[in-house]
Design a protein around this motif. Structure first.
Motif, short mmCIF file in Angstrom:
data_model
loop_
_atom_site.label_atom_id
_atom_site.label_comp_id
_atom_site.label_asym_id
_atom_site.label_seq_id
_atom_site.Cartn_x
_atom_site.Cartn_y
_atom_site.Cartn_z
N VAL A 26 44.69 45.38 -0.82
CA VAL A 26 44.83 46.26 -1.98
C VAL A 26 43.99 45.74 -3.14
N GLN A 27 44.07 44.44 -3.41
CA GLN A 27 43.31 43.87 -4.53
C GLN A 27 41.81 43.96 -4.29
N LYS A 28 41.38 43.73 -3.06
CA LYS A 28 39.95 43.86 -2.71
C LYS A 28 39.49 45.29 -2.92
N ARG A 29 40.31 46.24 -2.47
CA ARG A 29 39.94 47.65 -2.61
C ARG A 29 39.90 48.08 -4.07
N MET A 30 40.78 47.50 -4.91
CA MET A 30 40.76 47.82 -6.34
C MET A 30 39.39 47.50 -6.95
N LYS A 31 38.82 46.37 -6.57
CA LYS A 31 37.49 46.01 -7.07
C LYS A 31 36.44 47.01 -6.58
N GLU A 32 36.57 47.43 -5.32
CA GLU A 32 35.64 48.42 -4.77
C GLU A 32 35.78 49.77 -5.47
N ILE A 33 37.02 50.17 -5.76
CA ILE A 33 37.26 51.42 -6.49
C ILE A 33 36.62 51.34 -7.87
N GLY A 34 36.78 50.20 -8.53
CA GLY A 34 36.15 50.00 -9.84
C GLY A 34 34.65 50.19 -9.76
N ASN A 35 34.03 49.64 -8.72
CA ASN A 35 32.57 49.78 -8.54
C ASN A 35 32.18 51.23 -8.27
N LEU A 36 33.00 51.96 -7.50
CA LEU A 36 32.72 53.37 -7.25
C LEU A 36 32.79 54.19 -8.54
N ILE A 37 33.74 53.86 -9.39
CA ILE A 37 33.87 54.56 -10.68
C ILE A 37 32.68 54.24 -11.58
N ARG A 38 32.23 52.99 -11.55
CA ARG A 38 31.06 52.62 -12.36
C ARG A 38 29.81 53.39 -11.94
N MET A 39 29.79 53.87 -10.70
CA MET A 39 28.64 54.63 -10.20
C MET A 39 28.68 56.11 -10.61
N LEU A 40 29.79 56.56 -11.17
CA LEU A 40 29.89 57.95 -11.63
C LEU A 40 28.96 58.15 -12.83
N PRO A 41 28.43 59.35 -13.00
CA PRO A 41 27.51 59.59 -14.12
C PRO A 41 28.26 59.74 -15.46
N ILE A 42 28.85 58.63 -15.89
CA ILE A 42 29.63 58.63 -17.14
C ILE A 42 28.67 58.71 -18.32
N LYS A 43 28.88 59.70 -19.17
CA LYS A 43 28.03 59.88 -20.36
C LYS A 43 28.26 58.74 -21.35
N THR A 44 27.38 58.59 -22.29
CA THR A 44 27.44 57.52 -23.27
C THR A 44 28.81 57.45 -23.92
N PRO A 45 29.55 56.35 -23.74
CA PRO A 45 30.91 56.26 -24.29
C PRO A 45 30.99 56.41 -25.81
N GLU A 46 29.90 56.06 -26.52
CA GLU A 46 29.92 56.19 -27.98
C GLU A 46 30.05 57.65 -28.41
N LYS A 47 29.41 58.55 -27.65
CA LYS A 47 29.45 59.97 -27.99
C LYS A 47 30.49 60.73 -27.19
N HIS A 48 30.83 60.21 -26.02
CA HIS A 48 31.76 60.88 -25.10
C HIS A 48 32.84 59.88 -24.70
#
Length: 195
Positions: free
Chosen positions: A21-43
């Motif tokens: 579970v803990q290993k997969r949590m790190k992988e999930i975090g990396n998958l989320i980081r790969m999402l096209p998240i817009k600039t946090p300052e504006k969005h």
């Protein structure tokens, strides 16, 4: 008489160990980081936890994404879909409490069967809250979704599990029990309650 304790050995089979579970949590975090998240300052980056079983998963996921400035919120709702017309009605028992206009939104749920409920919430947020992006992440997705073309695939999935079984642990519970387990497991058909 009310039960005073429940034995952990009621759990029939460990599906995913605490380490997995803990290993997969790190992988999930990396998958989320790969999402096209817009600039946090504006969005703004808003994570919304679907109550109540997702709380443990949600909390650990926020810690995994500590480099983001996250706005956290919690929601509880039902999504009613008219089979004939396909129209959706989202009925909140706990409403979204933060503004989502222009935000990057991550909806976090514990498990997904058909995905229609979570998709209903996503559609509601896109239509009524004018979020820039909305993604869905679930810890557990039922394998039965592969056989139903009407089912909606989450953007990020932690683990696949068989459909039609009771899965508990890591926040997921059965009648309020077993959510404190650090692993994910199937329940036996007969639960043993110590009185």
């Amino acid at each position: 008489d009310a039960p005073v304790a429940v034995r952990v050995d009621d759990v029939a089979k460990i599906l995913y160990s605490e380490g997995q579970v803990q290993k997969r949590m790190k992988e999930i975090g990396n998958l989320i980081r790969m999402l096209p998240i817009k600039t946090p300052e504006k969005h703004p980056f808003v994570m919304i936890c679907v109550l109540s079983q997702a709380v443990v998963f949600f909390t650990d996921l926020m810690r995994e994404l500590s480099e983001f400035s996250i706005i956290a919120d919690y929601v509880d709702y039902e999504c009613h879909i008219d089979a004939a017309s396909g129209t959706e009605e989202v009925v909140f028992t706990r409403k979204i409490g933060v503004g989502l206009a222009g935000a990057n939104v991550l909806l976090v749920d514990y498990s997904q069967n058909s995905g229609r409920k979570l998709q209903g919430l996503k559609n509601y947020i896109l239509k009524h809250c004018t979020a820039t992006n909305v993604w869905t992440v679930v810890l557990l997705a039922k394998l039965s979704r592969e056989f139903d073309p009407a089912q909606v695939e989450p953007d990020v999935i932690g683990f696949d599990v068989a459909g039609g079984v009771r899965v508990v642990g890591y926040g997921g519970s059965s009648l309020g029990r077993y959510g404190n387990l650090k692993h994910i497991a199937y329940l036996q058909d007969k639960e043993i309650i110590v009185k």
